[in-house]
Design a protein around this motif. Sequence first.
Motif, PDB file in Angstrom:
ATOM      1  N   ALA A  96       0.844  -1.198   0.000  1.00  0.00           N
ATOM      2  CA  ALA A  96       0.000   0.000   0.000  1.00  0.00           C
ATOM      3  C   ALA A  96       0.875   1.242   0.000  1.00  0.00           C
ATOM      4  CB  ALA A  96      -0.920  -0.003   1.220  1.00  0.00           C
ATOM      5  N   TRP A  97       0.358   2.282  -0.621  1.00  0.00           N
ATOM      6  CA  TRP A  97       1.121   3.527  -0.642  1.00  0.00           C
ATOM      7  C   TRP A  97       0.197   4.721  -0.845  1.00  0.00           C
ATOM      8  CZ3 TRP A  97       0.815   0.065  -4.594  1.00  0.00           C
ATOM      9  CH2 TRP A  97       0.481   0.521  -5.869  1.00  0.00           C
ATOM     10  N   ARG A 115       5.212  -7.908  16.409  1.00  0.00           N
ATOM     11  CA  ARG A 115       3.996  -8.635  16.045  1.00  0.00           C
ATOM     12  C   ARG A 115       4.198  -9.425  14.757  1.00  0.00           C
ATOM     13  NH1 ARG A 115      -1.624  -8.091  16.830  1.00  0.00           N
ATOM     14  NH2 ARG A 115      -2.516 -10.024  16.015  1.00  0.00           N
ATOM     15  N   ALA A 116       4.860  -8.813  13.774  1.00  0.00           N
ATOM     16  CA  ALA A 116       5.104  -9.517  12.517  1.00  0.00           C
ATOM     17  C   ALA A 116       6.013 -10.721  12.746  1.00  0.00           C
ATOM     18  CB  ALA A 116       5.724  -8.564  11.499  1.00  0.00           C
ATOM     19  N   LYS A 117       7.006 -10.546  13.589  1.00  0.00           N
ATOM     20  CA  LYS A 117       7.957 -11.634  13.834  1.00  0.00           C
ATOM     21  C   LYS A 117       7.277 -12.804  14.542  1.00  0.00           C
ATOM     22  CE  LYS A 117      12.845 -11.965  15.067  1.00  0.00           C
ATOM     23  NZ  LYS A 117      13.289 -11.906  13.664  1.00  0.00           N
ATOM     24  N   ILE A 118       6.454 -12.501  15.536  1.00  0.00           N
ATOM     25  CA  ILE A 118       5.796 -13.559  16.301  1.00  0.00           C
ATOM     26  C   ILE A 118       4.744 -14.277  15.462  1.00  0.00           C
ATOM     27  CG2 ILE A 118       3.781 -12.447  17.385  1.00  0.00           C
ATOM     28  CD1 ILE A 118       6.550 -14.232  19.317  1.00  0.00           C
ATOM     29  N   ASN A 119       4.227 -13.568  14.423  1.00  0.00           N
ATOM     30  CA  ASN A 119       3.220 -14.153  13.527  1.00  0.00           C
ATOM     31  C   ASN A 119       3.819 -14.759  12.264  1.00  0.00           C
ATOM     32  OD1 ASN A 119       1.402 -13.197  15.371  1.00  0.00           O
ATOM     33  ND2 ASN A 119       0.203 -11.988  13.926  1.00  0.00           N
ATOM     34  N   HIS A 120       5.137 -14.758  12.150  1.00  0.00           N
ATOM     35  CA  HIS A 120       5.827 -15.329  10.981  1.00  0.00           C
ATOM     36  C   HIS A 120       5.384 -14.658   9.673  1.00  0.00           C
ATOM     37  CE1 HIS A 120       7.171 -18.482  13.720  1.00  0.00           C
ATOM     38  NE2 HIS A 120       5.911 -18.639  14.087  1.00  0.00           N
ATOM     39  N   GLU A 121       5.332 -13.310   9.691  1.00  0.00           N
ATOM     40  CA  GLU A 121       4.920 -12.564   8.504  1.00  0.00           C
ATOM     41  C   GLU A 121       5.841 -11.364   8.316  1.00  0.00           C
ATOM     42  OE1 GLU A 121       0.787 -11.840   9.530  1.00  0.00           O
ATOM     43  OE2 GLU A 121       1.328 -10.343  11.031  1.00  0.00           O
ATOM     44  N   THR A 122       7.116 -11.674   8.114  1.00  0.00           N
ATOM     45  CA  THR A 122       8.153 -10.640   8.197  1.00  0.00           C
ATOM     46  C   THR A 122       8.595 -10.062   6.858  1.00  0.00           C
ATOM     47  OG1 THR A 122       9.805 -12.410   8.264  1.00  0.00           O
ATOM     48  CG2 THR A 122       9.079 -11.490  10.377  1.00  0.00           C
ATOM     49  N   ASP A 123       8.014 -10.493   5.753  1.00  0.00           N
ATOM     50  CA  ASP A 123       8.387  -9.907   4.466  1.00  0.00           C
ATOM     51  C   ASP A 123       7.959  -8.446   4.418  1.00  0.00           C
ATOM     52  OD1 ASP A 123       9.610 -12.086   3.334  1.00  0.00           O
ATOM     53  OD2 ASP A 123       7.802 -12.825   2.348  1.00  0.00           O
ATOM     54  N   GLY A 124       8.850  -7.591   3.892  1.00  0.00           N
ATOM     55  CA  GLY A 124       8.455  -6.217   3.625  1.00  0.00           C
ATOM     56  C   GLY A 124       8.989  -5.189   4.596  1.00  0.00           C
ATOM     57  N   HIS A 151       5.026   4.352   2.071  1.00  0.00           N
ATOM     58  CA  HIS A 151       5.007   3.146   1.246  1.00  0.00           C
ATOM     59  C   HIS A 151       5.230   1.934   2.150  1.00  0.00           C
ATOM     60  CE1 HIS A 151       5.326   5.821  -2.256  1.00  0.00           C
ATOM     61  NE2 HIS A 151       6.060   6.550  -1.431  1.00  0.00           N
ATOM     62  N   ILE A 152       4.324   0.969   2.057  1.00  0.00           N
ATOM     63  CA  ILE A 152       4.353  -0.179   2.965  1.00  0.00           C
ATOM     64  C   ILE A 152       4.175  -1.470   2.179  1.00  0.00           C
ATOM     65  CG2 ILE A 152       3.340  -1.243   5.013  1.00  0.00           C
ATOM     66  CD1 ILE A 152       2.058   1.486   5.656  1.00  0.00           C
ATOM     67  N   MET A 153       5.031  -2.428   2.421  1.00  0.00           N
ATOM     68  CA  MET A 153       4.799  -3.811   2.000  1.00  0.00           C
ATOM     69  C   MET A 153       4.881  -4.658   3.254  1.00  0.00           C
ATOM     70  SD  MET A 153       6.734  -6.345  -0.716  1.00  0.00           S
ATOM     71  CE  MET A 153       7.882  -7.206   0.363  1.00  0.00           C
ATOM     72  N   GLY A 154       3.780  -5.306   3.595  1.00  0.00           N
ATOM     73  CA  GLY A 154       3.792  -6.105   4.800  1.00  0.00           C
ATOM     74  C   GLY A 154       2.391  -6.521   5.195  1.00  0.00           C
ATOM     75  N   PRO A 155       2.257  -7.183   6.340  1.00  0.00           N
ATOM     76  CA  PRO A 155       0.951  -7.676   6.783  1.00  0.00           C
ATOM     77  C   PRO A 155      -0.027  -6.527   6.999  1.00  0.00           C
ATOM     78  CG  PRO A 155       2.585  -7.794   8.543  1.00  0.00           C
ATOM     79  CD  PRO A 155       3.327  -7.487   7.303  1.00  0.00           C
ATOM     80  N   GLN A 156      -1.208  -6.653   6.382  1.00  0.00           N
ATOM     81  CA  GLN A 156      -2.283  -5.672   6.531  1.00  0.00           C
ATOM     82  C   GLN A 156      -1.849  -4.247   6.165  1.00  0.00           C
ATOM     83  OE1 GLN A 156      -4.013  -6.252  10.459  1.00  0.00           O
ATOM     84  NE2 GLN A 156      -5.228  -7.950   9.683  1.00  0.00           N
ATOM     85  N   ALA A 157      -1.017  -4.135   5.151  1.00  0.00           N
ATOM     86  CA  ALA A 157      -0.555  -2.815   4.712  1.00  0.00           C
ATOM     87  C   ALA A 157      -1.726  -1.922   4.316  1.00  0.00           C
ATOM     88  CB  ALA A 157       0.419  -2.963   3.543  1.00  0.00           C
ATOM     89  N   GLY A 158      -2.772  -2.528   3.746  1.00  0.00           N
ATOM     90  CA  GLY A 158      -3.941  -1.748   3.339  1.00  0.00           C
ATOM     91  C   GLY A 158      -4.646  -1.095   4.508  1.00  0.00           C
ATOM     92  N   GLU A 159      -4.588  -1.699   5.678  1.00  0.00           N
ATOM     93  CA  GLU A 159      -5.157  -1.090   6.874  1.00  0.00           C
ATOM     94  C   GLU A 159      -4.212  -0.037   7.447  1.00  0.00           C
ATOM     95  OE1 GLU A 159      -8.167  -1.772   7.697  1.00  0.00           O
ATOM     96  OE2 GLU A 159      -8.484  -3.616   6.556  1.00  0.00           O
ATOM     97  N   LEU A 160      -2.911  -0.316   7.397  1.00  0.00           N
ATOM     98  CA  LEU A 160      -1.929   0.589   7.991  1.00  0.00           C
ATOM     99  C   LEU A 160      -1.831   1.914   7.250  1.00  0.00           C
ATOM    100  CD1 LEU A 160       1.003  -1.911   8.706  1.00  0.00           C
ATOM    101  CD2 LEU A 160      -0.781  -1.142  10.268  1.00  0.00           C
ATOM    102  N   ILE A 161      -2.100   1.907   5.957  1.00  0.00           N
ATOM    103  CA  ILE A 161      -1.900   3.120   5.163  1.00  0.00           C
ATOM    104  C   ILE A 161      -2.881   4.223   5.554  1.00  0.00           C
ATOM    105  CG2 ILE A 161      -3.429   2.673   3.186  1.00  0.00           C
ATOM    106  CD1 ILE A 161       0.238   3.894   3.048  1.00  0.00           C
ATOM    107  N   GLY A 162      -3.994   3.863   6.170  1.00  0.00           N
ATOM    108  CA  GLY A 162      -4.975   4.867   6.568  1.00  0.00           C
ATOM    109  C   GLY A 162      -4.408   5.913   7.511  1.00  0.00           C
ATOM    110  N   GLU A 163      -3.506   5.496   8.402  1.00  0.00           N
ATOM    111  CA  GLU A 163      -2.871   6.435   9.321  1.00  0.00           C
ATOM    112  C   GLU A 163      -2.084   7.485   8.550  1.00  0.00           C
ATOM    113  OE1 GLU A 163       0.393   6.471  12.980  1.00  0.00           O
ATOM    114  OE2 GLU A 163       0.152   4.662  11.762  1.00  0.00           O
ATOM    115  N   ALA A 164      -1.385   7.040   7.508  1.00  0.00           N
ATOM    116  CA  ALA A 164      -0.594   7.967   6.697  1.00  0.00           C
ATOM    117  C   ALA A 164      -1.498   8.954   5.968  1.00  0.00           C
ATOM    118  CB  ALA A 164       0.255   7.186   5.706  1.00  0.00           C
TER     119      ALA A 164
END
Length: 469
Positions: A361-362, A389-398, A415-428
């Motif tokens: 997401a960007w 959180r990403a590390k403990i959930n085994h979702e560390t790409d990005g 610019h975000i590549m990672g778990p739930q990036a589409g949700e995180l971009i709202g803050e930006a």
Amino acid sequence: MAEAAQPYDVIIIGGGPGGYNAAIRAGQLGLKVACVEMRETLGGTCLNVGCMPSKALLHASELFELAAKDFAGLGIEVPAPKLNLPQMMKQKGESVTALTKGIEFLFKKNKVDWLKGRGRIDGPGKVVVEGADGSRTYETRNIVIATGSEPTPLPGVAFEDGKVVDSTGALSLPAVPKHLVVVGAGIIGLELGSVWRRLGAQVTVIEFLDRITPGMDTDLATAFQRTLTKQGMTFRLGQKVTAAKTTKDGVELTVEPAAAGAAETVKGDVVLVAIGRRPYTQGLGLETVGIELDKRGFVANDHFRTGKDGIWVIGDVTHGPMLAHKAEEDAVAAIETIAGKAGHVDYNLIPSVVYTYPEVAWVGKTEDELKAAGVAYKTGKFPFTANSRAKINHETDGFAKVLADAATDRILGVHIMGPQAGELIGEACMAMAFGGASEDIARTSHPHPTRSEAVRQAAMGVEGWTMQA
């Protein structure tokens, strides 16, 4: 041809995200409004054959792959999952139906008339609707063109049901192809390619450019391609498809280097053509009011006005990002302007999302754009490998990356590549809408442990004080 007795304040042609949101907002503001839609259901491409059904399949296929590959490592032992494709398609359809019925409810709630049929302009203030029971002409003070877009065809490659398909066809394949060839490395092609790869297809992506996802920050696109390749996709960049031949066993594509060279044949069971979308204006009657399309086929606008009195345009059929949420913003702004209020959309604040795994997401400017414009900027970057959180959930790409003005610290792009990036971009988006600085995000408490901390750490990095990596 019968004439409608009472004129409308607004008639909207098209019932997609732009059209139905325009209709609802008009109803809220007390305008007498109707929406023309030629499909049997409301929601346009997005709800019927686009955003919503694709997300249903992306979600289901992601769970299927997780069950097959990741559950055992998490201590969850289950038999190997079996694909029930008809059921997967059935639940997709049920979800879509629920959403389209929801729009019908909202129309009734806000006193919007749904004019069922194909609409066209028939001169100033007149809209003809060709319905199942014949034609009818309606009068209105304002017409809003919200007819959206359609898949762009590829010269030399004819669509053939089940073999050479567009995005709509790729959402309803009756079986998992052994080899899916995707022509076009944009968002639609990569999302649908991801669905079928997870379900068992070999996926090859052919792209004319020397990179994937044009418009995405190059740094992000490079990492994204690396991740998709690791997942099993094959990319052939800098190549063009010049012809297609269907056979009993599938499709044979003629592929050449984009910069010229010898042709070769690429074979696949199914070919998905996903080279973009173009405005849909067929049979709209624009000539009856003197509207001409620009060289790219769009209806031009100045603050949603077409230049012809009482005729407005929103969404994919006009300029700006071809995204459902952009159409929604256009809709609200145009209707509020019609109602005498202020209406404006900042297209720099329209986010983009790729709903693959991981998501990408960007929003705002890319590094490429800032360099080209000669803007001095600073960068903060934080990898999800260092996010708890990403590390403990085994979702560390990005990673998350924040670009800020070198002098003022105002956020220019995220610019975000990672778990739930589409949700995180709202803050930006929110921070940028208020003219926020990277320090505003960096000094705002984020809950721990969450993925959102990666964005905060990236913002810290703009001033060189990232603490967790």
